[in-house]
Design an enzyme around this catalytic site. Structure first.
Site, PDB file in Angstrom:
ATOM      1  CB  CYS A  23      -7.403 -74.865 -29.195  1.00  0.00           C
ATOM      2  SG  CYS A  23      -7.911 -76.226 -28.115  1.00  0.00           S
ATOM      3  CG  ASP A  32       4.795 -38.583  -7.087  1.00  0.00           C
ATOM      4  OD1 ASP A  32       4.468 -37.882  -6.119  1.00  0.00           O
ATOM      5  OD2 ASP A  32       5.283 -38.115  -8.129  1.00  0.00           O
ATOM      6  CG  ASP A  63       4.032 -34.949  -8.728  1.00  0.00           C
ATOM      7  OD1 ASP A  63       3.564 -34.364  -7.750  1.00  0.00           O
ATOM      8  OD2 ASP A  63       5.250 -35.001  -8.976  1.00  0.00           O
TER       9      ASP A  63
END
Length: 764
Positions: free
Chosen positions: A23, A651, A448
Site C-alpha cells: 500500500c 528556444d 515561437d
C-alpha cells in the site's frame, strides 16, 4: 544491470524494481529509509508501477548498498525489466502467476466461507435449518470443524498479510498488511476462545465465533488484490505497444555477405538492406536507393516521407514501396524509439506534487488507524451496550479492515501512468508527473513563430510581372541565377520554379552582393535580382516595382525585385508560410481559456501580419533569442502560469524559464532534453492535445483522491460505530472487507478509463 545513467556531474540515477509493497505506506517507508542514507539525493517510489527512481552520489553510496537498504526495511530490490520481447513475456508470465495464485487463495477462502456463513445464519435461506447438522452433533463440534477449515484459509490464503506485517514490524513500521493481519487475527482469536472456552464469557454476551468474518474478509481482500493486480497491468499498455512496434530482425551486409540477424545484434556502421513492406530495424542514413517510408507511428504524419541518399530513417517505421540500403547510426537503446520508451517509462515512474502529499499522509495513516481502532474497542468495551465485548471486537476488526490505504496509494500513480501512456500514443512525450500536473494550471501560452506557428522554411508565395514579360520566363530567369546562391530566399525561388515544372538553364557571370542581391547573364540578357536599392544603384527605375512590394510587405512577405536588361520585370514574394492547422489549433487554445502570445525576432509588421492570419492577440516582436526567456519571466511576474512552445534548440533558455516547456516538431535528442513535454508530430494541435490530456488526467486523479479519501473519511467513523447511537447501525467486518476491496478496484478501474479517452486536437 541497474539501468543507470548520469543525471548530473555529481549524481547518478538508477531505476530499480521493488517487490513486496502492499500500500501507500510502504512507499513512505522505503523513501524515508533511503533518504536517511548519506549520498542519496532523491528517492521516488511509484506504488502502482513498483518502481524506485533514485539519484545518488556514487562517491558516498553504491548500488549494492541501496539495494540492501530496501531489503532491510522488508522489500526486495530487483532489476528493472528491459525492453526485449523475452523480458516482456517473462514479466507477463510473472504477473499471470501472481494473479493465478491470488485467485486460488480466493477460491479456497470463498469455498470455506460458504458453509461458515450458512452455519452462522441458517435462517437466511428458507429450508436451510432442516439441513443443519443433527442436535447430537453439538454446536461446539460444528464450530471446531469450522475453525479447522478457517485455519487453513488464514495461514494460506492470508499468508501474504502476515509475512508483510512481520517485515514491517521488524523495522518498526506498519502497513496495509498490518491492518488486515491484526483485524482477521482478532476475529480468529476471539473465535478460538468462543469455541474452546465459551464459559469465560458472561451470560449476556453469548459466545458466537467469527469464523465467517475471518474467511469472508480474507476472501474479499484477496479477490480485491487479484483484481487490482490485473487492472494495474493494463496501465502499461502504452509501453507494450511502443515496444511491440520494433522490428525483430535485420538484413545486414557484412564482408559482402547478406545475413539476417536479431535486431539486438545490429552494430553502428552496419549496412542494412530494407525491402518493400518491411520495418526499418534501427536508425540510420540512406546510402543507396530510394523509397517512401510510413513514419506515422513515430511522427504521427499520415503522408509517407520520401527517402533518398543522405536522408535519415527511423527504426520501427515501415518501408512502403522501394528497396534501399542504409548505414546504421543508432542501435539498441540509442534509437529514437528506445529513447521514447525510456522517457515514457521514467515519466510513468515519476510523481506529481499531489502524490507526494498523499505519500506523506499515508505514512501517518496506518498508525493513526490502529490508534483509532484501539480507542473504538475501549469505548465500546467501557461504554457500549451488552454484549460489550462482542461489540468491541466488531468495532476493532471493522475499523482496521475498512481503513486499508490501498486506494490512496493507487489513486494518483495509476492515473499518471495511463495519462502519460496516452500522451505517448498520440506523439506527446511527457517527462514527469510534475509536468503533467503543472500543464493543467497553464493560463498563458507563448508560441515561437518560426517552425511552430509557421513551417520554418521560406517558400515562393506570389509573383507579379510587369507588362511585356511572361511569368514563366521571369521565374526561369530568376531561378537560373538563384541556383548559384545558398541564401534561403534563393532556395525558395529555385524550389518554386521546380514545382512549376520549369527546366532551369545555366546562368553565366553570376555575382552576388551579400545582403543586396545577385547579378548574372542568361541567353545574353543581363539580369538583376534583389532589393529596390540594389536595382536603383544599377540604374533601374523601380517605381512600379515598389508599388507591388508595398502590397506584399504588410502581409508579412518579403518582396524580391527582378530586372531584365535594365527594365523592371517583376516582384517575387517569399514568406515563411503558416502551417495549415495552426489557426485551428490557436482557436482551440483560446476556447480552452488560454491567453496566446506569439514571440519572434521578426519585425513588427511581419509579426502582426502572421498574428492576424492565425488569430493570435498578443504579439512580442523583434525579440532576440537571448531575450525570449526574459519575456517569459515578465509574464510570470504578472502572476501567469506560462507554457513556452518552441523548437527545443534555439528556444532552450525560454523553454527552461517557462513553467512548462514544450518542444515541437523534431523529436530529436536535443528537443527531448530541452523540454518538459516534446511534441513529435510537429503540429500545434499537439499542444492542444497535451493540454487536454493533462486536464483529463488530473481530473481523473482528483476523482480518485476524492473517492479514496472520501471512502476513509466516511468509512472509518461508521466502522467505529458512530452511527450506532443514532440509528442502531454497526458495520459488519464482512461489509468492511468488501468495501475495502471494492475501493481499490474502483480507483484502478477509473484510472483505466483514460485509456479510452480521445483527446481533442488529435490529428486523424
Amino acid at each position: 544491470m541497474l539501468n543507470a545513467h548520469q543525471s548530473t556531474s555529481h549524481s547518478t540515477d538508477i531505476r530499480l524494481g521493488v517487490k513486496g509493497m502492499g500500500c501507500a505506506s510502504c512507499v513512505a517507508t522505503i523513501e524515508n529509509a533511503l533518504m536517511e542514507q548519506a549520498g542519496i539525493v532523491k528517492a521516488e517510489v511509484n506504488f502502482a508501477a513498483s518502481i524506485a527512481e533514485i539519484s545518488f552520489d556514487p562517491e558516498k553510496i553504491s548500488p549494492p548498498v541501496i539495494r540492501q537498504v530496501i531489503s532491510d526495511v522488508g522489500y526486495s530490490a530487483v532489476e528493472p525489466r528491459d525492453d526485449s520481447d523475452k523480458a516482456i513475456k517473462k514479466e507477463e508470465a510473472e504477473k499471470k502467476a501472481e494473479y493465478d495464485t491470488l485467485m486460488k487463495k480466493f477460491w479456497l477462502a470463498a469455498v470455506v466461507s460458504i458453509p461458515n456463513v450458512l452455519l452462522m445464519y441458517p435462517d437466511v435461506i428458507p429450508g436451510l435449518t432442516a439441513l443443519m447438522p443433527p442436535e447430537s452433533l453439538t454446536r461446539t463440534a460444528v464450530w471446531a470443524v469450522q475453525g479447522l477449515l478457517t485455519t487453513f484459509v488464514l495461514f494460506w490464503s492470508g499468508s501474504q498479510f502476515f509475512t508483510g506485517m512481520w517485515a514491517a514490524l521488524k523495522h518498526r513500521s506498519a502497513n496495509m498488511h498490518t491492518l488486515i493481519s491484526v483485524g482477521v487475527s482478532a476475529a480468529y482469536g476471539y473465535s478460538i476462545v468462543a469455541t474452546a472456552l465459551p464459559s469465560v464469557f458472561p451470560k449476556e454476551a453469548a459466545a458466537e465465533p467469527f469464523w465467517d468474518v475471518t474467511t469472508v474478509v480474507i476472501a474479499l481482500v484477496v479477490l480485491g488484490l487479484a483484481m487490482e493486480s490485473k487492472a494495474k497491468g493494463k496501465t502499461s499498455e502504452a509501453i507494450k505497444k511502443l515496444i511491440g512496434i520494433q522490428a525483430k530482425t535485420a538484413r545486414v551486409i557484412r564482408n559482402g555477405v547478406q545475413k539476417e540477424i536479431p535486431v539486438e545484434e545490429v552494430l553502428v556502421d552496419d549496412i542494412v538492406l530494407v525491402r518493400p513492406g518491411e520495418k526499418i530495424p534501427v536508425d540510420g542514413i540512406v546510402t543507396e536507393g530510394a523509397s517512401s517510408v510510413d513514419e506515422s507511428m513515430i511522427t504521427g504524419e499520415p503522408i509517407p516521407a520520401e527517402k533518398t541518399v543522405g536522408e535519415e530513417v527511423i527504426g520501427a517505421t515501415i518501408n512502403k514501396n522501394g528497396t534501399f540500403y542504409f548505414r546504421a547510426t543508432k542501435v539498441g537503446k540509442d534509437t529514437a524509439l528506445a529513447n521514447i520508451i525510456r522517457l515514457v517509462q521514467q515519466a510513468q515512474g515519476s510523481k506529481a506534487p499531489i502524490q507526494r502529499i498523499v505519500d506523506q499522509v499515508s505514512g501517518y495513516f496506518v498508525p493513526t488507524v490502529m490508534i483509532l481502532a484501539i480507542l473504538s474497542f475501549m469505548a465500546w468495551y467501557n461504554f457500549g451496550p451488552e454484549p460489550r465485548f462482542i461489540f468491541s471486537i466488531i468495532a476493532l476488526v471493522t475499523t482496521l479492515i475498512i481503513a486499508c490505504p490501498c486506494a490512496l496509494g493507487l489513486a494518483t500513480p495509476t492515473s499518471l501512468t495511463v495519462g502519460i501512456g496516452k500522451g505517448a500514443e498520440n506523439g506527446i512525450l511527457i517527462r514527469s508527473g510534475d509536468a503533467l500536473q503543472t500543464a493543467e494550471k497553464i493560463n498563458a501560452i507563448v508560441l515561437d513563430k518560426t517552425g511552430t506557428i509557421t513551417e520554418g522554411k521560406p517558400v515562393l508565395t506570389d509573383l507579379t510581372v510587369m507588362p511585356n514579360f511572361q511569368d514563366g520566363d521571369v521565374l526561369k530567369s530568376a531561378a537560373a541565377l538563384e541556383r548559384m546562391s545558398e541564401h534561403p530566399l534563393a532556395e525558395a525561388i529555385v524550389e518554386g520554379a521546380q514545382n512549376a515544372g520549369l527546366n532551369i538553364p545555366e546562368a553565366k557571370n553570376v555575382s552576388a552582393v551579400t545582403g543586396h542581391g545577385i547579378t548574372g547573364t542568361l541567353d545574353k540578357r543581363h539580369i538583376l535580382i534583389g532589393t529596390g536599392k540594389y536595382l536603383r544603384d544599377n540604374d533601374v527605375v523601380t517605381d512600379g516595382l515598389e508599388d507591388i512590394a508595398d502590397i506584399y510587405t504588410p502581409q508579412g512577405k518579403t518582396p524580391i525585385m527582378i530586372a531584365i536588361d535594365g527594365k523592371p520585370a517583376g516582384v517575387f514574394a517569399v514568406a515563411d508560410t503558416v502551417k495549415e492547422d495552426s489557426k485551428e489549433a490557436i482557436e482551440q487554445l483560446h476556447r480552452m481559456g488560454l491567453e496566446v502570445y506569439m514571440i519572434t525576432g521578426d519585425n513588427t509588421v511581419t509579426a502582426n501580419a502572421i498574428a492576424k492570419e492565425v488569430g493570435v492577440d498578443h504579439v512580442l516582436a523583434e525579440v532576440l533569442p537571448e531575450q525570449k526567456a526574459h519575456e517569459v519571466q515578465k509574464l510570470q511576474s504578472q502572476g501567469k502560469v506560462v507554457a513556452m512552445v518552441g523548437d527545443g534548440i534555439n528556444d532552450a533558455p525560454a523553454l527552461a524559464a517557462a513553467d512548462i516547456g514544450l518542444a515541437i516538431g523534431s523529436g530529436t535528442d536535443v528537443a527531448i532534453e530541452a523540454a518538459d513535454i516534446t511534441l513529435i508530430k510537429g503540429s500545434l494541435k499537439g499542444v492542444v492535445t497535451a493540454m487536454n490530456i493533462s486536464r483529463a488526467t488530473m481530473r481523473n486523479v482528483k476523482q480518485n483522491l476524492v473517492g479514496a479519501f472520501g471512502y476513509n473519511v466516511l468509512g472509518i467513523p461508521v466502522a467505529m460505530g458512530l452511527l450506532y447511537p443514532f440509528f442502531g447501525i454497526l458495520l459488519s467486518p464482512i461489509l468492511a472487507g468488501a468495501a475495502m476491496a471494492l475501493s481499490s478496484v474502483t480507483v484502478v478501474s477509473n484510472a483505466n478509463r483514460l485509456r479510452f479517452y480521445k483527446p481533442k486536437g488529435v490529428q486523424s
